[in-house]
Write a protein that holds these residues in place. Structure first.
Motif, PDB file in Angstrom:
ATOM      1  N   PRO A 194      50.569  42.305  60.308  1.00  0.00           N
ATOM      2  CA  PRO A 194      51.743  42.324  61.178  1.00  0.00           C
ATOM      3  C   PRO A 194      52.182  41.009  61.347  1.00  0.00           C
ATOM      4  O   PRO A 194      51.531  40.092  61.606  1.00  0.00           O
ATOM      5  CB  PRO A 194      51.179  42.911  62.381  1.00  0.00           C
ATOM      6  N   GLY A 195      53.469  40.928  60.961  1.00  0.00           N
ATOM      7  CA  GLY A 195      54.261  39.482  60.881  1.00  0.00           C
ATOM      8  C   GLY A 195      53.894  38.670  59.775  1.00  0.00           C
ATOM      9  O   GLY A 195      54.383  37.585  59.634  1.00  0.00           O
ATOM     10  N   ALA A 196      53.181  39.216  58.869  1.00  0.00           N
ATOM     11  CA  ALA A 196      52.659  38.237  57.752  1.00  0.00           C
ATOM     12  C   ALA A 196      52.470  38.876  56.555  1.00  0.00           C
ATOM     13  O   ALA A 196      51.414  38.838  55.975  1.00  0.00           O
ATOM     14  CB  ALA A 196      51.391  37.312  58.222  1.00  0.00           C
ATOM     15  N   PRO A 197      53.504  39.639  56.114  1.00  0.00           N
ATOM     16  CA  PRO A 197      53.514  40.276  54.740  1.00  0.00           C
ATOM     17  C   PRO A 197      53.087  39.362  53.703  1.00  0.00           C
ATOM     18  O   PRO A 197      53.611  38.433  53.625  1.00  0.00           O
ATOM     19  CB  PRO A 197      54.644  40.904  54.567  1.00  0.00           C
ATOM     20  N   GLY A 198      52.244  39.903  52.757  1.00  0.00           N
ATOM     21  CA  GLY A 198      51.704  39.268  51.484  1.00  0.00           C
ATOM     22  C   GLY A 198      50.417  38.372  51.743  1.00  0.00           C
ATOM     23  O   GLY A 198      49.767  37.927  50.468  1.00  0.00           O
ATOM     24  N   THR A 199      50.170  38.015  53.103  1.00  0.00           N
ATOM     25  CA  THR A 199      49.113  37.140  53.017  1.00  0.00           C
ATOM     26  C   THR A 199      47.802  37.492  53.062  1.00  0.00           C
ATOM     27  O   THR A 199      47.009  37.172  52.413  1.00  0.00           O
ATOM     28  CB  THR A 199      49.020  36.651  54.310  1.00  0.00           C
ATOM     29  N   ARG A 200      47.577  39.006  53.148  1.00  0.00           N
ATOM     30  CA  ARG A 200      46.139  39.409  53.104  1.00  0.00           C
ATOM     31  C   ARG A 200      46.097  39.618  51.744  1.00  0.00           C
ATOM     32  O   ARG A 200      44.724  39.429  50.974  1.00  0.00           O
ATOM     33  CB  ARG A 200      46.362  41.119  53.435  1.00  0.00           C
ATOM     34  N   ALA A 201      46.863  40.286  50.794  1.00  0.00           N
ATOM     35  CA  ALA A 201      46.462  40.315  49.053  1.00  0.00           C
ATOM     36  C   ALA A 201      46.283  38.851  48.909  1.00  0.00           C
ATOM     37  O   ALA A 201      45.512  38.493  47.901  1.00  0.00           O
ATOM     38  CB  ALA A 201      47.722  40.739  48.477  1.00  0.00           C
ATOM     39  N   TYR A 202      46.863  37.659  49.117  1.00  0.00           N
ATOM     40  CA  TYR A 202      47.071  36.414  48.645  1.00  0.00           C
ATOM     41  C   TYR A 202      45.591  35.736  48.968  1.00  0.00           C
ATOM     42  O   TYR A 202      45.048  35.302  48.223  1.00  0.00           O
ATOM     43  CB  TYR A 202      47.951  35.378  49.230  1.00  0.00           C
ATOM     44  N   ASP A 203      45.088  36.377  50.323  1.00  0.00           N
ATOM     45  CA  ASP A 203      43.917  35.671  50.836  1.00  0.00           C
ATOM     46  C   ASP A 203      42.570  36.474  49.709  1.00  0.00           C
ATOM     47  O   ASP A 203      41.759  36.058  49.467  1.00  0.00           O
ATOM     48  CB  ASP A 203      43.604  36.246  52.195  1.00  0.00           C
ATOM     49  N   ALA A 204      42.887  37.747  49.460  1.00  0.00           N
ATOM     50  CA  ALA A 204      42.085  38.562  48.594  1.00  0.00           C
ATOM     51  C   ALA A 204      41.895  37.981  47.273  1.00  0.00           C
ATOM     52  O   ALA A 204      40.782  37.627  46.580  1.00  0.00           O
ATOM     53  CB  ALA A 204      42.449  40.034  48.696  1.00  0.00           C
ATOM     54  N   PHE A 205      43.024  37.576  46.910  1.00  0.00           N
ATOM     55  CA  PHE A 205      43.339  36.794  45.370  1.00  0.00           C
ATOM     56  C   PHE A 205      42.533  35.655  45.260  1.00  0.00           C
ATOM     57  O   PHE A 205      41.759  35.415  44.489  1.00  0.00           O
ATOM     58  CB  PHE A 205      44.709  36.700  45.219  1.00  0.00           C
ATOM     59  N   THR A 206      42.784  34.597  46.469  1.00  0.00           N
ATOM     60  CA  THR A 206      41.900  33.315  46.206  1.00  0.00           C
ATOM     61  C   THR A 206      40.574  33.594  46.444  1.00  0.00           C
ATOM     62  O   THR A 206      39.717  32.616  45.769  1.00  0.00           O
ATOM     63  CB  THR A 206      42.611  32.566  47.301  1.00  0.00           C
ATOM     64  N   ARG A 207      39.908  34.637  47.471  1.00  0.00           N
ATOM     65  CA  ARG A 207      38.575  34.723  47.609  1.00  0.00           C
ATOM     66  C   ARG A 207      38.064  35.152  46.344  1.00  0.00           C
ATOM     67  O   ARG A 207      37.058  34.768  45.912  1.00  0.00           O
ATOM     68  CB  ARG A 207      38.480  35.671  48.633  1.00  0.00           C
ATOM     69  N   ALA A 208      38.743  36.502  45.700  1.00  0.00           N
ATOM     70  CA  ALA A 208      38.006  36.651  44.468  1.00  0.00           C
ATOM     71  C   ALA A 208      37.861  35.576  43.310  1.00  0.00           C
ATOM     72  O   ALA A 208      36.946  35.466  42.450  1.00  0.00           O
ATOM     73  CB  ALA A 208      39.076  38.042  43.805  1.00  0.00           C
ATOM     74  N   PHE A 209      38.858  34.730  43.259  1.00  0.00           N
ATOM     75  CA  PHE A 209      38.841  33.641  42.377  1.00  0.00           C
ATOM     76  C   PHE A 209      37.893  32.703  42.830  1.00  0.00           C
ATOM     77  O   PHE A 209      37.042  32.373  41.793  1.00  0.00           O
ATOM     78  CB  PHE A 209      40.376  33.030  42.260  1.00  0.00           C
ATOM     79  N   HIS A 210      37.857  31.993  44.009  1.00  0.00           N
ATOM     80  CA  HIS A 210      36.856  30.947  44.318  1.00  0.00           C
ATOM     81  C   HIS A 210      35.333  31.413  44.524  1.00  0.00           C
ATOM     82  O   HIS A 210      34.405  30.827  44.258  1.00  0.00           O
ATOM     83  CB  HIS A 210      37.242  30.356  45.446  1.00  0.00           C
ATOM     84  N   GLU A 211      35.280  32.827  44.997  1.00  0.00           N
ATOM     85  CA  GLU A 211      33.934  33.042  45.161  1.00  0.00           C
ATOM     86  C   GLU A 211      33.406  34.216  44.189  1.00  0.00           C
ATOM     87  O   GLU A 211      32.222  34.394  44.125  1.00  0.00           O
ATOM     88  CB  GLU A 211      33.926  33.862  46.726  1.00  0.00           C
ATOM     89  N   GLY A 212      34.157  34.862  43.506  1.00  0.00           N
ATOM     90  CA  GLY A 212      33.623  35.978  42.678  1.00  0.00           C
ATOM     91  C   GLY A 212      34.121  35.544  41.219  1.00  0.00           C
ATOM     92  O   GLY A 212      33.830  36.200  40.294  1.00  0.00           O
ATOM     93  N   ASN A 213      34.581  34.207  40.773  1.00  0.00           N
ATOM     94  CA  ASN A 213      35.008  34.192  39.452  1.00  0.00           C
ATOM     95  C   ASN A 213      36.151  35.367  38.980  1.00  0.00           C
ATOM     96  O   ASN A 213      35.821  35.462  37.503  1.00  0.00           O
ATOM     97  CB  ASN A 213      33.959  33.709  38.495  1.00  0.00           C
ATOM     98  N   LEU A 214      36.795  35.906  39.472  1.00  0.00           N
ATOM     99  CA  LEU A 214      37.622  36.759  39.021  1.00  0.00           C
ATOM    100  C   LEU A 214      39.057  36.548  39.373  1.00  0.00           C
ATOM    101  O   LEU A 214      39.672  36.121  40.333  1.00  0.00           O
ATOM    102  CB  LEU A 214      37.389  38.355  39.790  1.00  0.00           C
ATOM    103  N   LEU A 215      40.044  36.358  38.299  1.00  0.00           N
ATOM    104  CA  LEU A 215      41.262  36.234  38.308  1.00  0.00           C
ATOM    105  C   LEU A 215      42.135  37.252  38.152  1.00  0.00           C
ATOM    106  O   LEU A 215      42.184  38.002  37.414  1.00  0.00           O
ATOM    107  CB  LEU A 215      41.740  35.158  37.183  1.00  0.00           C
ATOM    108  N   THR A 216      42.787  37.557  39.545  1.00  0.00           N
ATOM    109  CA  THR A 216      43.733  38.885  39.447  1.00  0.00           C
ATOM    110  C   THR A 216      45.238  38.137  39.572  1.00  0.00           C
ATOM    111  O   THR A 216      45.354  37.036  39.437  1.00  0.00           O
ATOM    112  CB  THR A 216      43.542  39.678  40.499  1.00  0.00           C
ATOM    113  N   ARG A 217      46.079  38.902  40.093  1.00  0.00           N
ATOM    114  CA  ARG A 217      47.535  38.507  40.451  1.00  0.00           C
ATOM    115  C   ARG A 217      47.973  39.323  41.553  1.00  0.00           C
ATOM    116  O   ARG A 217      47.445  40.369  41.563  1.00  0.00           O
ATOM    117  CB  ARG A 217      48.514  38.327  39.317  1.00  0.00           C
ATOM    118  N   VAL A 218      48.736  38.898  42.395  1.00  0.00           N
ATOM    119  CA  VAL A 218      49.569  39.317  43.367  1.00  0.00           C
ATOM    120  C   VAL A 218      51.059  39.539  43.506  1.00  0.00           C
ATOM    121  O   VAL A 218      51.660  38.348  42.964  1.00  0.00           O
ATOM    122  CB  VAL A 218      48.909  38.985  44.731  1.00  0.00           C
TER     123      VAL A 218
END
Length: 214
Positions: free
Chosen positions: A157-181
């Motif tokens: 609510p009130g912050a569109p796009g931030t949830r996917a971006y947080d998932a993107f950064t977490r997957a990259f830094h913690e899971g060594n997986l590069l996606t895009r959002v």
């Protein structure tokens, strides 16, 4: 991204032909084997008037863009006087020899290793993997075709796009997986050299990421 109903693109082709409208397919993502053919237009049995393509022609290692045009479109540009430039579309780096060499090598590799068949061979396994994410926190839609996928998340609510971006950064830094959002959609278009073990790792990492992303 979105998927279309059966026959949708053929109907668009019919309407464009009837009304003299050019049909242009952007195949930057879908081209070069991503859906099991050289281009998605072939997979859907629809011939556009123009196709734009890029990354896949050089494996993304050297910048190169491509426009493929039908005979009718081509002829429209070559009706001028002999002393005129047919298509005034040249730039400093057009036809760069390094990019052309990369494109030729990439196309040779596609053929030698039958990489365009990957989307057909692994399509069902990819689909099973991506839809295993159904029901995880904040997942509201999952779409896939060939070796392309999209996982849409509910926006905060009130912050569109931030949830996917947080998932993107977490997957990259913690899971060594590069996606895009894009917005709140996690977009996937893996390399054609992937194997089933890679698919397992991709979706296990995403599952862990989605559970950890509030």
């Amino acid at each position: 991204g979105m998927t279309t109903p059966d026959g949708y693109l053929k109907r668009i082709r019919e309407l464009c032909t009837r009304h003299g409208i050019l049909l242009i397919f952007d195949e930057v993502i879908t081209g070069f084997g991503r859906v099991g053919n050289a281009f998605a237009s072939q997979r859907f049995d629809v011939q556009p008037d123009m196709i734009t393509a890029a990354k896949g022609i050089t494996n993304g290692c050297v910048p190169m863009g491509v426009v493929i045009a039908s005979d009718d479109v081509h002829e429209a540009f070559v009706q001028g006087p002999d002393n005129a430039i047919d298509l005034f579309h040249g730039y400093t780096y057009s036809g760069h020899p390094l990019a052309c060499a990369a494109a030729i090598a990439t196309l040779d590799t596609y053929a030698e290793e039958n990489l365009f068949d990957k989307a057909i061979e692994l399509g069902d396994y990819w689909q099973e993997g991506i839809h295993s994410l159904k029901g995880l926190p904040n997942v509201i839609d999952i779409r896939n075709y060939g070796l392309i996928g999209a996982i849409e998340l509910a926006p905060r609510p009130g912050a569109p796009g931030t949830r996917a971006y947080d998932a993107f950064t977490r997957a990259f830094h913690e899971g060594n997986l590069l996606t895009r959002v894009t917005g709140d959609v996690i977009a996937l278009s893996p390399p054609l050299i992937l194997e089933k073990s890679h698919i397992d790792r991709i979706f296990q990492t995403l599952a862990d990421t989605l559970r950890a992303t509030a």
